[in-house]
Motif scaffolding. Structure first.
Motif, PDB file in Angstrom:
ATOM      1  N   LEU A 116       0.838  -1.201   0.000  1.00 30.75           N
ATOM      2  CA  LEU A 116       0.000   0.000   0.000  1.00 30.75           C
ATOM      3  C   LEU A 116       0.869   1.247   0.000  1.00 30.75           C
ATOM      4  O   LEU A 116       1.795   1.369   0.804  1.00 30.75           O
ATOM      5  CB  LEU A 116      -0.909   0.017   1.243  1.00 30.75           C
ATOM      6  CG  LEU A 116      -1.915  -1.124   1.389  1.00 30.75           C
ATOM      7  CD1 LEU A 116      -2.638  -1.002   2.727  1.00 30.75           C
ATOM      8  CD2 LEU A 116      -2.906  -1.118   0.244  1.00 30.75           C
ATOM      9  N   ASN A 117       0.568   2.177  -0.898  1.00 30.25           N
ATOM     10  CA  ASN A 117       1.318   3.430  -0.911  1.00 30.25           C
ATOM     11  C   ASN A 117       0.694   4.427   0.062  1.00 30.25           C
ATOM     12  O   ASN A 117      -0.315   4.146   0.717  1.00 30.25           O
ATOM     13  CB  ASN A 117       1.420   4.004  -2.329  1.00 30.25           C
ATOM     14  CG  ASN A 117       0.064   4.359  -2.928  1.00 30.25           C
ATOM     15  OD1 ASN A 117      -0.815   4.874  -2.244  1.00 30.25           O
ATOM     16  ND2 ASN A 117      -0.109   4.087  -4.215  1.00 30.25           N
ATOM     17  N   ILE A 118       1.260   5.612   0.160  1.00 31.08           N
ATOM     18  CA  ILE A 118       0.801   6.592   1.135  1.00 31.08           C
ATOM     19  C   ILE A 118      -0.648   7.014   0.898  1.00 31.08           C
ATOM     20  O   ILE A 118      -1.425   7.170   1.846  1.00 31.08           O
ATOM     21  CB  ILE A 118       1.729   7.836   1.136  1.00 31.08           C
ATOM     22  CG1 ILE A 118       1.267   8.838   2.204  1.00 31.08           C
ATOM     23  CG2 ILE A 118       1.809   8.474  -0.236  1.00 31.08           C
ATOM     24  CD1 ILE A 118       2.207  10.037   2.347  1.00 31.08           C
ATOM     25  N   VAL A 119      -1.046   7.152  -0.366  1.00 31.06           N
ATOM     26  CA  VAL A 119      -2.419   7.564  -0.661  1.00 31.06           C
ATOM     27  C   VAL A 119      -3.398   6.468  -0.272  1.00 31.06           C
ATOM     28  O   VAL A 119      -4.451   6.741   0.333  1.00 31.06           O
ATOM     29  CB  VAL A 119      -2.578   7.917  -2.158  1.00 31.06           C
ATOM     30  CG1 VAL A 119      -4.018   8.323  -2.457  1.00 31.06           C
ATOM     31  CG2 VAL A 119      -1.640   9.048  -2.548  1.00 31.06           C
ATOM     32  N   GLU A 120      -3.072   5.228  -0.592  1.00 29.30           N
ATOM     33  CA  GLU A 120      -3.951   4.110  -0.244  1.00 29.30           C
ATOM     34  C   GLU A 120      -4.085   3.971   1.262  1.00 29.30           C
ATOM     35  O   GLU A 120      -5.186   3.736   1.785  1.00 29.30           O
ATOM     36  CB  GLU A 120      -3.412   2.822  -0.855  1.00 29.30           C
ATOM     37  CG  GLU A 120      -3.512   2.779  -2.378  1.00 29.30           C
ATOM     38  CD  GLU A 120      -2.776   1.610  -2.990  1.00 29.30           C
ATOM     39  OE1 GLU A 120      -3.260   1.063  -3.995  1.00 29.30           O
ATOM     40  OE2 GLU A 120      -1.696   1.233  -2.482  1.00 29.30           O
ATOM     41  N   ARG A 121      -2.996   4.124   1.973  1.00 28.59           N
ATOM     42  CA  ARG A 121      -3.054   4.026   3.437  1.00 28.59           C
ATOM     43  C   ARG A 121      -3.848   5.180   4.034  1.00 28.59           C
ATOM     44  O   ARG A 121      -4.615   4.999   4.993  1.00 28.59           O
ATOM     45  CB  ARG A 121      -1.637   3.992   4.022  1.00 28.59           C
ATOM     46  CG  ARG A 121      -0.862   2.758   3.597  1.00 28.59           C
ATOM     47  CD  ARG A 121       0.509   2.683   4.241  1.00 28.59           C
ATOM     48  NE  ARG A 121       1.372   1.763   3.503  1.00 28.59           N
ATOM     49  CZ  ARG A 121       2.218   0.916   4.054  1.00 28.59           C
ATOM     50  NH1 ARG A 121       2.337   0.846   5.368  1.00 28.59           N
ATOM     51  NH2 ARG A 121       2.968   0.121   3.313  1.00 28.59           N
ATOM     52  N   LEU A 122      -3.659   6.358   3.470  1.00 27.08           N
ATOM     53  CA  LEU A 122      -4.411   7.521   3.949  1.00 27.08           C
ATOM     54  C   LEU A 122      -5.901   7.339   3.677  1.00 27.08           C
ATOM     55  O   LEU A 122      -6.738   7.693   4.521  1.00 27.08           O
ATOM     56  CB  LEU A 122      -3.879   8.781   3.280  1.00 27.08           C
ATOM     57  CG  LEU A 122      -4.523  10.120   3.664  1.00 27.08           C
ATOM     58  CD1 LEU A 122      -4.627  10.286   5.171  1.00 27.08           C
ATOM     59  CD2 LEU A 122      -3.736  11.271   3.056  1.00 27.08           C
ATOM     60  N   ASN A 123      -6.259   6.783   2.527  1.00 28.42           N
ATOM     61  CA  ASN A 123      -7.667   6.520   2.221  1.00 28.42           C
ATOM     62  C   ASN A 123      -8.272   5.527   3.212  1.00 28.42           C
ATOM     63  O   ASN A 123      -9.418   5.690   3.660  1.00 28.42           O
ATOM     64  CB  ASN A 123      -7.814   5.981   0.801  1.00 28.42           C
ATOM     65  CG  ASN A 123      -7.644   7.062  -0.253  1.00 28.42           C
ATOM     66  OD1 ASN A 123      -7.811   8.250   0.019  1.00 28.42           O
ATOM     67  ND2 ASN A 123      -7.301   6.667  -1.468  1.00 28.42           N
ATOM     68  N   VAL A 124      -7.497   4.501   3.576  1.00 31.53           N
ATOM     69  CA  VAL A 124      -7.963   3.527   4.574  1.00 31.53           C
ATOM     70  C   VAL A 124      -8.181   4.227   5.909  1.00 31.53           C
ATOM     71  O   VAL A 124      -9.208   4.030   6.580  1.00 31.53           O
ATOM     72  CB  VAL A 124      -6.944   2.375   4.725  1.00 31.53           C
ATOM     73  CG1 VAL A 124      -7.256   1.548   5.979  1.00 31.53           C
ATOM     74  CG2 VAL A 124      -6.963   1.477   3.500  1.00 31.53           C
ATOM     75  N   ASP A 255       7.436   2.782   7.647  1.00 34.87           N
ATOM     76  CA  ASP A 255       7.449   1.544   6.868  1.00 34.87           C
ATOM     77  C   ASP A 255       8.357   1.785   5.660  1.00 34.87           C
ATOM     78  O   ASP A 255       8.281   2.833   5.014  1.00 34.87           O
ATOM     79  CB  ASP A 255       6.018   1.229   6.409  1.00 34.87           C
ATOM     80  CG  ASP A 255       5.898  -0.137   5.743  1.00 34.87           C
ATOM     81  OD1 ASP A 255       6.784  -0.492   4.948  1.00 34.87           O
ATOM     82  OD2 ASP A 255       4.902  -0.833   5.996  1.00 34.87           O
ATOM     83  N   GLN A 256       9.209   0.824   5.368  1.00 39.91           N
ATOM     84  CA  GLN A 256      10.177   0.978   4.280  1.00 39.91           C
ATOM     85  C   GLN A 256       9.507   1.286   2.937  1.00 39.91           C
ATOM     86  O   GLN A 256      10.087   1.964   2.088  1.00 39.91           O
ATOM     87  CB  GLN A 256      11.018  -0.295   4.157  1.00 39.91           C
ATOM     88  CG  GLN A 256      11.939  -0.547   5.339  1.00 39.91           C
ATOM     89  CD  GLN A 256      12.978   0.557   5.502  1.00 39.91           C
ATOM     90  OE1 GLN A 256      13.741   0.841   4.582  1.00 39.91           O
ATOM     91  NE2 GLN A 256      13.001   1.185   6.670  1.00 39.91           N
ATOM     92  N   ASP A 257       8.287   0.795   2.737  1.00 44.80           N
ATOM     93  CA  ASP A 257       7.577   1.048   1.477  1.00 44.80           C
ATOM     94  C   ASP A 257       7.164   2.513   1.329  1.00 44.80           C
ATOM     95  O   ASP A 257       6.770   2.939   0.245  1.00 44.80           O
ATOM     96  CB  ASP A 257       6.328   0.172   1.371  1.00 44.80           C
ATOM     97  CG  ASP A 257       6.675  -1.276   1.070  1.00 44.80           C
ATOM     98  OD1 ASP A 257       7.787  -1.534   0.589  1.00 44.80           O
ATOM     99  OD2 ASP A 257       5.818  -2.155   1.326  1.00 44.80           O
ATOM    100  N   LEU A 258       7.248   3.272   2.430  1.00 43.03           N
ATOM    101  CA  LEU A 258       6.754   4.652   2.411  1.00 43.03           C
ATOM    102  C   LEU A 258       7.865   5.693   2.399  1.00 43.03           C
ATOM    103  O   LEU A 258       7.567   6.899   2.371  1.00 43.03           O
ATOM    104  CB  LEU A 258       5.860   4.911   3.625  1.00 43.03           C
ATOM    105  CG  LEU A 258       4.541   4.143   3.678  1.00 43.03           C
ATOM    106  CD1 LEU A 258       3.825   4.447   4.987  1.00 43.03           C
ATOM    107  CD2 LEU A 258       3.659   4.502   2.499  1.00 43.03           C
TER     108      LEU A 258
END
Length: 346
Positions: A116-124, A255-258
């Motif tokens: 999940l990218n930052i936008v997807e996580r923020l939407n969640v 998170d490393q992905d972010l």
């Protein structure tokens, strides 16, 4: 209501291959009704103390609320199984993208291998805040979930987040005088790591308690670290770990992905710069810390958290949108100048 035989048939006799997971009060199976509709069947462990209270609490809580970010309760079953034993089950819509916990842990990823990218996580985060704010402030009867955590947040095929598992829910303040409150469980309510400190001191469930659990979930969503991670020993904790890095050194806890230094992010055809991502992540972790203040009275409300999250999303997307528009206008200007014999872009 649906019958026991219907559910046994729908789940292949509760086949282990259809087991989606186990919760505090039972097991959840994937199934298909006769008309082909996919369902999730939560079978309660009737031998466990409090199973009936959990069953009644979940039915009562979900009967009184309707929201797009709540997992839909389709029906229930109170019957006798083939062993002539009591059988209790709740039937929900099936959430094809699993739990938020699976995505945070990397058990689920997009088909291209990305998390999940930052936008997807923020939407969640906004989806969950929307429904909790509704339960606390906009519903006819105020409901406290009491067990907010990533495993109780599920994602549908469109990656819309929905909150489930109301087995610990408590109906607090009715808007009508003749409706009494109900409590579903005994003792401390919640899951280790997400329980607000005041619950351990005997305080009753409250909206501020949900805000704390939400804040821990928010910090976990952006750090990738569970509050029960082995790195948190002695007096350390997830929130204290984040607080030590906030705001100057947040890269140490993300998170490393972010990590923004991975470059610009493309979202719906728009580029989001590393700088915009970094500023947004500071704001998001700030919301998480504001939700997890030790004193209930010191925490922000869920409506305040929701407002801050929406503002962060607007800034993240609009900031780079303005830059994108400016670049496009500059590009058009260059083309015009070239066609008109100008020298600006030569």
């Amino acid at each position: 209501m649906v019958s026991y035989d219907d559910l046994r048939l729908a789940t292949g006799n509760f086949n282990q291959e259809n087991l989606l997971g186990k919760g505090s009060f039972g097991s959840v199976y994937k199934g298909n009704l006769r008309e082909g509709s996919p369902i999730a069947v939560k079978v309660l462990d009737v031998e466990r103390t409090g199973s009936w209270k959990s069953f009644l609490a979940e039915c009562a809580a979900l009967r009184s609320v309707r929201h797009r970010n709540l997992v839909k309760l389709i029906t229930s079953c109170s019957s006798i199984d083939f062993k002539n034993m009591e059988f209790l089950a709740l039937v929900y819509e099936f959430m094809s993208n699993g739990s938020l916990e699976d995505w945070i842990r990397g058990k689920r990823r997009h088909t291209n291998g990305d998390g999940l990218n930052i936008v997807e996580r923020l939407n969640v985060a906004i989806d969950v805040a929307c429904v909790v704010n509704y339960l606390h402030h906009e519903n006819g009867a105020q409901v406290v979930h009491c067990d907010l955590k990533p495993s109780n947040i599920l994602l549908d095929e469109d990656m819309t987040a929905k909150v489930g598992d109301f087995g610990l829910a408590k109906l607090l303040i009715s808007r009508t005088r003749d409706q009494s409150s109900i409590s579903s469980t005994r003792g401390v309510k919640g899951s280790v790591g997400y329980i607000p400190p005041e619950y351990g001191l005997g305080e009753k469930p409250s909206t501020a308690g949900d805000v704390y659990s939400y804040g821990i979930t928010l910090l976990e969503l952006f750090t990738g670290k569970t509050p029960t991670d082995e790195i948190f020993t002695g007096g350390s904790s997830l929130k204290e770990w984040v607080k030590m890095a906030f705001p100057a050194s947040i890269e140490q806890v993300l998170d490393q992905d972010l990590l923004p230094n991975k470059g610009s992010l493309c979202h719906e055809g728009k580029s989001i710069s590393p700088e915009a991502q970094h500023d947004c992540l500071i704001a998001l972790l700030g919301v998480g810390l504001s939700c997890t203040v030790d004193s209930p009275n010191g925490r922000i409300s869920m409506s305040d958290a929701l407002c801050k999250l929406k503002s962060s999303r607007d800034m993240l997307l609009k900031f780079d949108l303005f830059i994108s528009i400016y670049i496009k206008l500059l590009y058009i200007c260059c083309i015009y100048m070239n066609l008109s014999g100008g020298f600006l872009c030569k």
